[in-house]
Design a protein around this motif. Structure first.
Motif, PDB file in Angstrom:
ATOM      1  N   GLN A 104       0.849  -1.191   0.000  1.00  0.00           N
ATOM      2  CA  GLN A 104       0.000   0.000   0.000  1.00  0.00           C
ATOM      3  C   GLN A 104       0.885   1.241   0.000  1.00  0.00           C
ATOM      4  O   GLN A 104       1.887   1.290   0.722  1.00  0.00           O
ATOM      5  CB  GLN A 104      -0.880   0.013   1.255  1.00  0.00           C
ATOM      6  CG  GLN A 104      -1.797  -1.188   1.395  1.00  0.00           C
ATOM      7  CD  GLN A 104      -3.051  -1.081   0.544  1.00  0.00           C
ATOM      8  OE1 GLN A 104      -3.441  -0.003   0.130  1.00  0.00           O
ATOM      9  NE2 GLN A 104      -3.679  -2.217   0.270  1.00  0.00           N
ATOM     10  N   LEU A 105       0.528   2.226  -0.811  1.00  0.00           N
ATOM     11  CA  LEU A 105       1.270   3.494  -0.839  1.00  0.00           C
ATOM     12  C   LEU A 105       0.477   4.563  -0.088  1.00  0.00           C
ATOM     13  O   LEU A 105      -0.744   4.649  -0.270  1.00  0.00           O
ATOM     14  CB  LEU A 105       1.486   3.959  -2.286  1.00  0.00           C
ATOM     15  CG  LEU A 105       2.774   3.499  -2.977  1.00  0.00           C
ATOM     16  CD1 LEU A 105       2.837   1.993  -3.094  1.00  0.00           C
ATOM     17  CD2 LEU A 105       2.895   4.140  -4.351  1.00  0.00           C
ATOM     18  N   THR A 106       1.163   5.344   0.733  1.00  0.00           N
ATOM     19  CA  THR A 106       0.465   6.414   1.455  1.00  0.00           C
ATOM     20  C   THR A 106      -0.090   7.443   0.478  1.00  0.00           C
ATOM     21  O   THR A 106      -1.126   8.052   0.720  1.00  0.00           O
ATOM     22  CB  THR A 106       1.389   7.123   2.469  1.00  0.00           C
ATOM     23  OG1 THR A 106       2.575   7.566   1.794  1.00  0.00           O
ATOM     24  CG2 THR A 106       1.760   6.218   3.630  1.00  0.00           C
ATOM     25  N   ARG A 107       0.616   7.660  -0.637  1.00  0.00           N
ATOM     26  CA  ARG A 107       0.069   8.508  -1.705  1.00  0.00           C
ATOM     27  C   ARG A 107       0.448   7.895  -3.048  1.00  0.00           C
ATOM     28  O   ARG A 107       1.545   7.374  -3.218  1.00  0.00           O
ATOM     29  CB  ARG A 107       0.572   9.956  -1.598  1.00  0.00           C
ATOM     30  CG  ARG A 107       2.055  10.163  -1.849  1.00  0.00           C
ATOM     31  CD  ARG A 107       2.448  11.632  -1.790  1.00  0.00           C
ATOM     32  NE  ARG A 107       3.874  11.835  -2.056  1.00  0.00           N
ATOM     33  CZ  ARG A 107       4.385  12.119  -3.248  1.00  0.00           C
ATOM     34  NH1 ARG A 107       3.589  12.239  -4.290  1.00  0.00           N
ATOM     35  NH2 ARG A 107       5.680  12.291  -3.401  1.00  0.00           N
ATOM     36  N   GLU A 108      -0.505   7.960  -3.985  1.00  0.00           N
ATOM     37  CA  GLU A 108      -0.258   7.386  -5.311  1.00  0.00           C
ATOM     38  C   GLU A 108      -0.212   8.467  -6.383  1.00  0.00           C
ATOM     39  O   GLU A 108      -0.119   8.172  -7.572  1.00  0.00           O
ATOM     40  CB  GLU A 108      -1.334   6.353  -5.625  1.00  0.00           C
ATOM     41  CG  GLU A 108      -1.234   5.175  -4.658  1.00  0.00           C
ATOM     42  CD  GLU A 108      -2.140   4.022  -5.021  1.00  0.00           C
ATOM     43  OE1 GLU A 108      -2.547   3.957  -6.191  1.00  0.00           O
ATOM     44  OE2 GLU A 108      -2.402   3.188  -4.142  1.00  0.00           O
TER      45      GLU A 108
END
Length: 235
Positions: A57-61
């Motif tokens: 999972q990325l904190t921001r994409e």
């Protein structure tokens, strides 16, 4: 975002630093930290997802601003198994270059780490957010038993990552450092802050803007993640 744990998969959170109005560092040739770290995080995500063993999972994409609190809460909500914050900061000492692995500590290991943590911990000011007072809970976290275990695992991952990076990626002198980075303070999640390099250095900027170099570095880091979970599974 899904918070259901996929059976048999470790959750790895990748945290590309900065974003939105907070561009982070800018190199002499105009390379922007927020762009470099997002591209790298997506490369690393792809390599880890390809193994089938991780839910990444990325904190921001995208080019979004996130506060430190947003990043911490994201990590804690997912109850992830490993958190890697990715940066390519700027230093006053332009001769300093190479990858660096930072872990959490109450006292900074050196002046460079102290300055960097101070700078990173104040990014919320860019968006006009007041710095939140650290509660006693956060301070107590560092002596809490859960946290001692977390710090032990964070240091273990730092060791494994260093072993993988060594001889493949240029490293700063004394590549394992520590300071009180706000983004690493989720008490139950092993966490490191990885500086891929420093955009204040001309040679590092060249590497950081190279797709081939980022791909190679992402491969090395993905192998370290795999080795870390092998270690944890065998404990």
């Amino acid at each position: 975002r899904p918070v259901e744990r996929q059976e048999g998969k470790f959750i790895v959170v990748l945290d590309p630093g900065h974003g939105g109005i907070d561009g982070g560092a800018t190199g002499q040739k105009g390379t922007q930290e927020k762009e470099v770290v997002l591209i790298f995080a997506k490369m690393l995500e792809e390599k880890l997802e390809a193994t089938g063993a991780y839910d990444v999972q990325l904190t921001r994409e995208d080019d979004t601003f996130l506060s430190l609190r947003d990043r911490l809460n994201f990590n804690r909500r997912l109850q992830s198994d490993l958190f890697i914050s990715i940066h390519a900061d700027s230093l006053r000492q332009k001769f300093v270059r190479g990858s660096t692995i930072y872990t959490l500590s109450k006292r900074a290991s050196d002046q460079l780490s102290a300055s960097l943590a101070e700078s990173e911990n104040s990014v919320d000011l860019i968006a006009g957010l007041a710095l939140e007072e650290e509660t006693e809970v956060v301070n107590d976290i560092l002596v809490d038993l859960t946290t001692r275990e977390t710090i032990r695992f964070s240091r273990k991952f730092s060791d494994i990552l260093l072993d993988n990076l060594r001889n493949q990626i240029n490293l700063i002198k004394n590549p394992q450092r520590s300071a009180s980075f706000g983004v690493l303070k989720a008490p139950e999640v092993p966490s490191v802050l990885l500086e891929l390099g420093y955009l204040s250095n001309v040679e590092d900027e060249k590497l950081l803007s190279s797709v081939a170099w980022k791909d190679k570095a992402a491969q090395v880091v993905s192998e370290a993640v795999i080795n870390f979970f092998k270690y944890r599974t065998n404990k």
